[in-house]
Design an enzyme around this catalytic site. Structure first.
Site, PDB file in Angstrom:
ATOM      1  N   SER A   1       0.835  -1.215   0.000  1.00 22.37           N
ATOM      2  CA  SER A   1       0.000   0.000   0.000  1.00 22.37           C
ATOM      3  C   SER A   1       0.863   1.257   0.000  1.00 22.37           C
ATOM      4  CB  SER A   1      -0.899   0.018   1.236  1.00 22.37           C
ATOM      5  OG  SER A   1      -1.858  -0.997   1.159  1.00 22.37           O
TER       6      SER A   1
ATOM      7  N   ARG B   1       1.513   4.260  -3.032  1.00 22.18           N
ATOM      8  CA  ARG B   1       1.282   5.689  -2.787  1.00 22.18           C
ATOM      9  C   ARG B   1       2.541   6.507  -3.020  1.00 22.18           C
ATOM     10  NH1 ARG B   1      -2.410   2.557  -0.470  1.00 22.18           N
ATOM     11  NH2 ARG B   1      -4.398   3.418   0.212  1.00 22.18           N
TER      12      ARG B   1
ATOM     13  N   GLY C   1      -6.055  -3.460  -8.164  1.00 27.23           N
ATOM     14  CA  GLY C   1      -7.191  -2.574  -7.890  1.00 27.23           C
ATOM     15  C   GLY C   1      -6.726  -1.255  -7.307  1.00 27.23           C
TER      16      GLY C   1
ATOM     17  N   ASP D   1      -7.278  -7.815   4.452  1.00 29.49           N
ATOM     18  CA  ASP D   1      -6.284  -8.587   3.687  1.00 29.49           C
ATOM     19  C   ASP D   1      -5.734  -9.789   4.468  1.00 29.49           C
ATOM     20  OD1 ASP D   1      -6.610  -6.903   1.543  1.00 29.49           O
ATOM     21  OD2 ASP D   1      -4.885  -5.646   2.033  1.00 29.49           O
TER      22      ASP D   1
HETATM   23  C1  S3P Z   1      -5.742  -1.164  -0.072  1.00 28.90           C
HETATM   24  C2  S3P Z   1      -7.006  -1.116   0.466  1.00 28.90           C
HETATM   25  C3  S3P Z   1      -7.845  -2.318   0.628  1.00 28.90           C
HETATM   26  C4  S3P Z   1      -7.008  -3.591   0.571  1.00 28.90           C
HETATM   27  C5  S3P Z   1      -6.052  -3.590  -0.588  1.00 28.90           C
HETATM   28  C6  S3P Z   1      -5.113  -2.411  -0.495  1.00 28.90           C
HETATM   29  C7  S3P Z   1      -4.992   0.088  -0.208  1.00 28.90           C
HETATM   30  O1  S3P Z   1      -8.799  -2.346  -0.401  1.00 28.90           O
HETATM   31  O2  S3P Z   1      -7.834  -4.723   0.512  1.00 28.90           O
HETATM   32  O3  S3P Z   1      -5.289  -4.784  -0.606  1.00 28.90           O
HETATM   33  O4  S3P Z   1      -3.775   0.046  -0.454  1.00 28.90           O
HETATM   34  O5  S3P Z   1      -5.619   1.154  -0.065  1.00 28.90           O
HETATM   35  P1  S3P Z   1     -10.167  -1.501  -0.345  1.00 28.90           P
HETATM   36  O6  S3P Z   1      -9.858  -0.066  -0.460  1.00 28.90           O
HETATM   37  O7  S3P Z   1     -10.965  -1.997  -1.510  1.00 28.90           O
HETATM   38  O8  S3P Z   1     -10.801  -1.859   0.965  1.00 28.90           O
END
Ligand code: S3P
Length: 429
Positions: free
Chosen positions: A23, A27, A94, A315
């Site tokens: 994460s 960023r 995602g 997660d």
């Molecule tokens: C993440 C947020 C979560 C998490 C993903 C990483 C992030 O997803 O499950 O692995 O880095 O902001 P969601 O924002 O869909 O909850």
């Protein structure tokens, strides 16, 4: 898709330093790519997801050069991207697709975002809706990728997220960064706050209350030098593995312990872990420390995860469910419907694979009930090309009777290419 054989272990012993948090790496790459100047990032995640983010920022005009195995130097575009000729490929990520949408919606030009088969099934309406409220012009394909963004001048909004999501919050904040006025995001559960901390690290002003975060735009970001803390969601596999054996003793160095991510340590303590945290320090407002774990001699008890806990542990739920049969009282997970729209339907796949290993499981629309005290046997595991399923069942396999074959094991490389090598390093047989 490669398969990997996991043999039972006797215990988990040793000391590890884990690759950079996924994460935070996303960023730092996105904001470094957008800032002015050169950001130097060390311990950057080597996962395929973060490579997708790096490729996207490069396609938008930033420069990214690897200066070592996990070090990257990013020259940002100083607030103005160049629309690429080709679609931006977010791969399996995602986070990349949702967060970059917020960054691009206020820019000039047309951007098309695509992803692999799994990402192309995942819901994108959750970012289109708030960004459209800001005036963004975003078209989805049946609620999914491909996503087309026609950049526009946006207006600030005050938005309450219907489902807790750090990705959605971040997407809105990244749009708000470039938008006149004050954009506020409110959430019922405080989701991971890496974007807020990263925006500040890159020089932006962000205001927070207990349940909201606001950014007033436009603001310019400035490059940073940073070491990415170790990924606690990757550590989860090793921490859970250690708890399966009475003689385990594991130390994890330089681990990210941001309070919005460290709920796992509380849950493992409830379950039966003895955990100590040493040398706690702050790096760009992210907490980092050394974590030591041993199981309590009385073994693993039980735990119920629901409400806000489920969102904060989202997660880590697959690996917690995967070790549940080895506890005395089982693990019950509710309010975790989001698991169904991750890289795979994680509720369905966890249930399927636990059953393949001989466990009884009750499946709900929003969770699972896995009773304790159930011995597992080795089996063929369907990872569904989902990294966290492949790794969760590699952990369950360590205490099963017989060998387990993880199909699609190479999906671990989405977040954690080093996983199997490090597992071999600490698993004593
Ligand atoms: C993440 C947020 C979560 C998490 C993903 C990483 C992030 O997803 O499950 O692995 O880095 O902001 P969601 O924002 O869909 O909850």
């Amino acid at each position: 898709m490669s398969s990997r054989l996991i043999r039972p272990a006797r215990n988990i012993v040793g000391s590890l330093r884990l690759p950079g948090d996924k994460s935070i790496s996303h960023r730092y790459a996105l904001l470094g790519g957008f800032a002015d100047g050169v950001s130097r990032l060390t311990n950057f995640s080597a996962g395929a997801d973060c490579a997708s983010t790096l490729a996207c920022i490069q396609a938008l005009g930033a420069k990214a050069a690897h200066t070592g195995p996990n070090s990257v130097e990013i020259t940002g575009v100083a607030g103005r991207v160049t629309p690429p000729q080709q679609p931006l490929d977010c791969g399996n990520s995602g986070s990349t697709m949702r967060m970059i949408s917020g960054l691009l919606a206020p820019q000039s030009g047309r951007f098309t975002l695509i992803g692999d088969e799994s990402l192309s099934r995942r819901p994108m309406e959750r970012i289109r809706q708030p960004l459209s409220e800001m005036g963004a012009r975003i078209t989805l394909t049946d609620g999914h990728a491909p996503v087309t963004i026609d950049g526009a001048t946006l207006r600030a909004i005050d938005y309450t997220t219907p489902v807790p999501s750090a990705q959605v919050k971040s997407s809105i904040l990244f749009a708000g960064l470039q938008t006149a006025g004050t954009t506020t995001v409110r959430e019922a559960v405080r989701t991971r706050d890496h974007s807020e901390l990263a925006l500040r690290a890159f020089g932006a002003t962000v205001a927070r209350t207990a349940d909201s975060v606001s950014i007033s735009g436009p603001q310019q970001l400035h490059a940073i030098d940073a070491a990415v803390p170790g990924d606690i969601s990757s550590a989860a596999f090793f921490l859970c593995a250690a708890l399966l054996f009475p003689d385990s003793s594991l130390v994890i160095d330089s681990l990210g312990l941001n309070p919005t991510r460290a709920t796992l340590l509380d849950v493992l303590t409830t379950l039966g872990a003895r955990i100590s945290v040493l040398n706690l320090e702050e790096k760009h407002s992210e907490l980092v420390g050394v974590v030591q774990i041993t199981p309590r001699p009385e073994g693993l008890g039980s735990v119920e995860i629901s409400g806000a806990l489920s969102a904060q542990l989202i997660d880590e739920l697959p690996v917690l469910a995967a070790i549940a049969p080895y506890t005395a009282g089982g693990i019950r997970i509710r309010d975790a419907k989001e698991l169904r729209v991750k890289e795979s339907d994680r509720i369905a796949l966890v249930a399927k694979n636990l059953r393949a290993m001989g466990a009884q499981v009750s499946e709900f629309d929003d969770g699972l009930d896995v009773p304790g005290n159930q011995p597992l046997h080795g089996a063929g595991i369907d990872s569904g090309a989902d990294h966290r399923i492949a790794m969760a069942f590699s952990v369950a396999a360590l205490r099963a009777e017989g060998e387990t074959l993880i199909h699609g094991a190479d999906s671990a490389a989405i977040s954690f290419p080093e996983f199997f090598e490090l597992l071999e390093q600490v698993a004593e047989r």
